[in-house]
Design a protein around this motif. Structure first.
Motif, PDB file in Angstrom:
ATOM      1  N   TRP A 253       0.966  -1.214  -0.217  1.00  0.00           N
ATOM      2  CA  TRP A 253      -0.313  -0.010  -0.357  1.00  0.00           C
ATOM      3  C   TRP A 253       0.942   0.884   0.043  1.00  0.00           C
ATOM      4  O   TRP A 253       0.985   1.665   1.339  1.00  0.00           O
ATOM      5  CB  TRP A 253      -1.046   0.160   1.411  1.00  0.00           C
ATOM      6  CG  TRP A 253      -2.250  -1.220   1.113  1.00  0.00           C
ATOM      7  CD1 TRP A 253      -1.263  -2.275   1.578  1.00  0.00           C
ATOM      8  CD2 TRP A 253      -2.955  -1.380   0.127  1.00  0.00           C
ATOM      9  NE1 TRP A 253      -3.281  -3.154   1.111  1.00  0.00           N
ATOM     10  CE2 TRP A 253      -3.448  -2.412   0.453  1.00  0.00           C
ATOM     11  CE3 TRP A 253      -4.032  -0.052  -0.876  1.00  0.00           C
ATOM     12  CZ2 TRP A 253      -4.913  -2.477  -0.087  1.00  0.00           C
ATOM     13  CZ3 TRP A 253      -5.036  -0.729  -1.217  1.00  0.00           C
ATOM     14  CH2 TRP A 253      -5.701  -2.047  -0.764  1.00  0.00           C
ATOM     15  N   ASP A 258       2.523   1.844  -6.433  1.00  0.00           N
ATOM     16  CA  ASP A 258       1.576   1.077  -6.798  1.00  0.00           C
ATOM     17  C   ASP A 258       1.649   1.251  -8.248  1.00  0.00           C
ATOM     18  O   ASP A 258       1.380   1.519  -9.249  1.00  0.00           O
ATOM     19  CB  ASP A 258       0.344   1.915  -6.201  1.00  0.00           C
ATOM     20  CG  ASP A 258      -0.747   0.771  -6.139  1.00  0.00           C
ATOM     21  OD1 ASP A 258      -0.392  -0.615  -7.037  1.00  0.00           O
ATOM     22  OD2 ASP A 258      -1.282   0.461  -5.321  1.00  0.00           O
ATOM     23  N   HIS A 359      -7.692  -0.947  -4.998  1.00  0.00           N
ATOM     24  CA  HIS A 359      -6.062  -0.199  -5.090  1.00  0.00           C
ATOM     25  C   HIS A 359      -6.278   0.869  -5.332  1.00  0.00           C
ATOM     26  O   HIS A 359      -6.294   2.283  -5.789  1.00  0.00           O
ATOM     27  CB  HIS A 359      -4.959  -0.535  -5.991  1.00  0.00           C
ATOM     28  CG  HIS A 359      -3.833  -1.567  -4.636  1.00  0.00           C
ATOM     29  ND1 HIS A 359      -3.077  -1.313  -4.349  1.00  0.00           N
ATOM     30  CD2 HIS A 359      -4.566  -2.785  -3.667  1.00  0.00           C
ATOM     31  CE1 HIS A 359      -2.671  -2.073  -3.733  1.00  0.00           C
ATOM     32  NE2 HIS A 359      -4.069  -3.098  -3.060  1.00  0.00           N
ATOM     33  N   TYR A 383      -5.658   2.259   5.141  1.00  0.00           N
ATOM     34  CA  TYR A 383      -5.206   2.531   3.004  1.00  0.00           C
ATOM     35  C   TYR A 383      -5.182   3.839   2.817  1.00  0.00           C
ATOM     36  O   TYR A 383      -5.012   4.594   1.892  1.00  0.00           O
ATOM     37  CB  TYR A 383      -5.942   1.491   2.456  1.00  0.00           C
ATOM     38  CG  TYR A 383      -5.642   0.385   2.951  1.00  0.00           C
ATOM     39  CD1 TYR A 383      -4.437  -0.467   3.449  1.00  0.00           C
ATOM     40  CD2 TYR A 383      -6.821  -0.812   2.679  1.00  0.00           C
ATOM     41  CE1 TYR A 383      -3.790  -1.713   4.035  1.00  0.00           C
ATOM     42  CE2 TYR A 383      -6.577  -2.213   2.978  1.00  0.00           C
ATOM     43  CZ  TYR A 383      -5.577  -2.640   3.399  1.00  0.00           C
ATOM     44  OH  TYR A 383      -5.076  -4.097   3.980  1.00  0.00           O
ATOM     45  N   TYR A 387      -2.860   7.155   1.005  1.00  0.00           N
ATOM     46  CA  TYR A 387      -3.047   7.270  -0.123  1.00  0.00           C
ATOM     47  C   TYR A 387      -4.212   8.652  -0.285  1.00  0.00           C
ATOM     48  O   TYR A 387      -4.841   8.661  -1.759  1.00  0.00           O
ATOM     49  CB  TYR A 387      -4.429   6.046  -0.745  1.00  0.00           C
ATOM     50  CG  TYR A 387      -3.617   4.741  -2.061  1.00  0.00           C
ATOM     51  CD1 TYR A 387      -2.877   3.856  -0.658  1.00  0.00           C
ATOM     52  CD2 TYR A 387      -3.235   4.936  -2.642  1.00  0.00           C
ATOM     53  CE1 TYR A 387      -1.985   2.901  -0.517  1.00  0.00           C
ATOM     54  CE2 TYR A 387      -2.757   3.325  -2.504  1.00  0.00           C
ATOM     55  CZ  TYR A 387      -2.488   2.582  -2.024  1.00  0.00           C
ATOM     56  OH  TYR A 387      -1.270   2.113  -2.692  1.00  0.00           O
TER      57      TYR A 387
END
Ligand code: ADP
Ligand code: GLC
Length: 482
Positions: A253, A258, A359, A383, A387
């Motif tokens: 993550w 990614d 994702h 997460y 992000y």
């Protein structure tokens, strides 16, 4: 190196239905830096022996709860796994717990897992490896400390981790014999729970230490509104109970690395806009001016999904949009379908389990919504932080412990990382979402909040140190006692 045996029903990258698998998969790597070699025992569900190339016979049972069994050692993704190969219990199609509903012999299947763990802890493996600590996860491993106690093994320390008190491993008392449990254990002080066996309660009563996956959930577990009948047991063992917040895999993550998204980092969020655009197209949403909220979740009442169904109309009418990925309770799935149908271009839905899509959603979302009624830890808010997808969470359990609420004070002192709402009901959620829409329009403040979250330490460093310290205390205690 000291040795610890982790006992679990799921473990990434082999098998996963929820966060337990992520945690079980992350612990071995995180603990090795603290001088602990962890081996992970889990059932050999179909295909796993091949996946883990588990060829070495590490333990053999003539009979284990109704059939022959052995333990095969292998390695996968850097994790030393021990697969309990008991075809009569685990070689069947479907998920780890059932197909489509729970297998009726689950109490026996996981009693066998726990019994195998206790045997390994007592006798060691054929290669001489023997753990000083056994770490049991959830009801599936709950009987491990009890079997060790029954066998009179006192030189192995035991830890019971509660990932979710809602699953208690209940079984009719008539199954005591099949589960290899003496009647003497079936007491109110033991594993009896309202006229049934509870394998989780067994672990709570007999383990040397109890942990759960956040400090707030540890405190909540002693309360009747969260303990689900086990609050008394928790309170009685409060001196042995602690909360250790889960981490996340900072490599899997990582928005900058990614491969499933256009990369970006706290230094430049440019890539995130590209992901957002792609996500809007993927979910068939029309131009979104307000915040694009994502949900990646089991669709269950625990996760507060009915609250989403009830408040989504207001949110999208005020300019927000919603992209939902999940599966679970058929009724809630239907509610979500209805929601998407009623708000075309504003609410997008994918029913299913899709890691890659999750994702892309964290990569493109502005906000991740986690309105759980209870949440032992929760991973998706973490997460989200990583992000720059600002978490909007119910103020409970690990959600409360990992998000700093953007009230006026926290905003002005520059520490906010997301939004919390309380109580966990429609009104509070709706109110919070209005606040989210308002804050989203203050671009510079919003960006600062995103970046603050992205820079947080969300990995396993602190938590694995806490587990290692716990193991050390317990082994010292064992040594003094034996
Ligand atoms: P729980 O274990 O209670 O379901 P967690 O937040 O601890 O909740 O963990 C859920 C894990 O499963 C996270 O890694 C989340 O991203 C993942 N997940 C849940 N639903 C889906 C889905 N439909 N598709 C992909 N990943 C999912
Ligand atoms: C459980 C909990 C979740 C937690 C996960 C891993 O599934 O519901 O909150 O994050 O276990 O500990």
């Amino acid at each position: 190196m000291r040795h610890v045996l982790s006992v679990t029903s799921e473990c990434v990258p082999l098998i996963k239905t929820g966060g337990l698998a992520d945690v079980a998969g992350a612990l071995p790597g995180a603990l090795s830096g603290h001088g602990w070699h962890m081996r992970t025992l889990l059932p050999a569900y179909p295909g796993l022996i091949k996946k883990a190339e588990a060829r070495t016979v590490a333990y053999t049972f003539k009979a284990l709860m109704g059939g022959p069994a052995r333990v095969l050692a292998g390695t996968t993704g850097g994790i030393d796994v021990l697969l309990l190969d008991a075809p009569h219990l685990f070689d069947r199609p479907g998920g780890p717990y059932g197909n489509p509903t729970d297998f009726s012999d689950n109490p026996v299947r996981f009693a066998a897992l726990s019994f195998a763990a206790a045997q390994i802890a007592e006798h060691g493996l054929t290669d001489g490896w023997r753990p000083q600590v056994v770490h049991a996860h959830d009801w599936q491993a709950g009987l491990t400390p009890t079997y060790l106690k029954i066998a009179g093994v006192h030189d192995v320390a035991t830890v019971m981790t509660v990932h979710n008190i809602a699953f208690q491993g209940l079984a009719p008392a008539a199954m005591l014999g099949t589960m290899d449990l003496p009647l003497s254990e079936y007491t109110a002080e033991g594993l009896e729970y309202w006229g049934q066996i509870s394998t989780l309660k067994a672990g709570l009563v007999d383990a040397g230490a109890i942990t759960t996956v956040s400090p707030t959930y540890a405190a909540e577990l002693m309360r009747s509104d969260f303990g689900m009948g086990l609050e008394g047991v928790m309170a009685a063992r409060s001196d042995r109970l602690s909360g250790i917040l889960n981490g996340i895999d900072m490599e899997v993550w990582d928005p900058a690395q990614d491969p499933l998204i256009t990369p970006y980092s706290a230094a430049s969020l440019k890539g995130k806009s590209a992901n957002r655009k792609a996500l809007i197209a993927e979910f068939g949403l029309s131009a979104v001016n307000g915040p694009l909220a994502i949900i990646v979740s089991r669709l269950t009442a625990q996760k507060g999904m009915d609250l989403v169904a009830a408040t989504a109309a207001q949110f999208v009418e005020a300019g927000g949009a919603l992209a939902i990925l999940g599966s679970g309770d058929p009724q809630i799935e239907d509610q979500m379908r209805l929601l998407a149908r009623n708000h075309p271009g504003k609410v997008g839905l994918r029913i299913g389990y899709d890691e890659a899509l999750s994702h892309r959603m964290f990569g493109g979302g502005d906000v991740v919504l986690v309105p759980s009624r209870f949440e032992p830890c929760g991973l998706t808010q973490l997460y989200g932080l990583r992000y720059g997808t600002v978490p909007v969470v119910a103020a409970t359990g690990g959600l409360a412990d990992s998000v700093i609420h953007a009230n006026v004070m926290a905003r002005s002192s520059g520490v906010a990382t997301g939004f919390q709402f309380h109580p966990v009901d429609e009104m509070a959620l709706a109110h919070c979402l209005r606040d989210v829409i308002a804050q989203f329009s203050h671009k510079s403040g919003w960006t600062r909040m995103q970046k603050r979250g992205m820079k947080q330490a969300l990995g396993w460093e602190a938590s694995s140190a806490a587990y290692a310290a716990l193991y050390e205390n317990l082994t010292d205690e064992c040594r003094r006692a034996t």
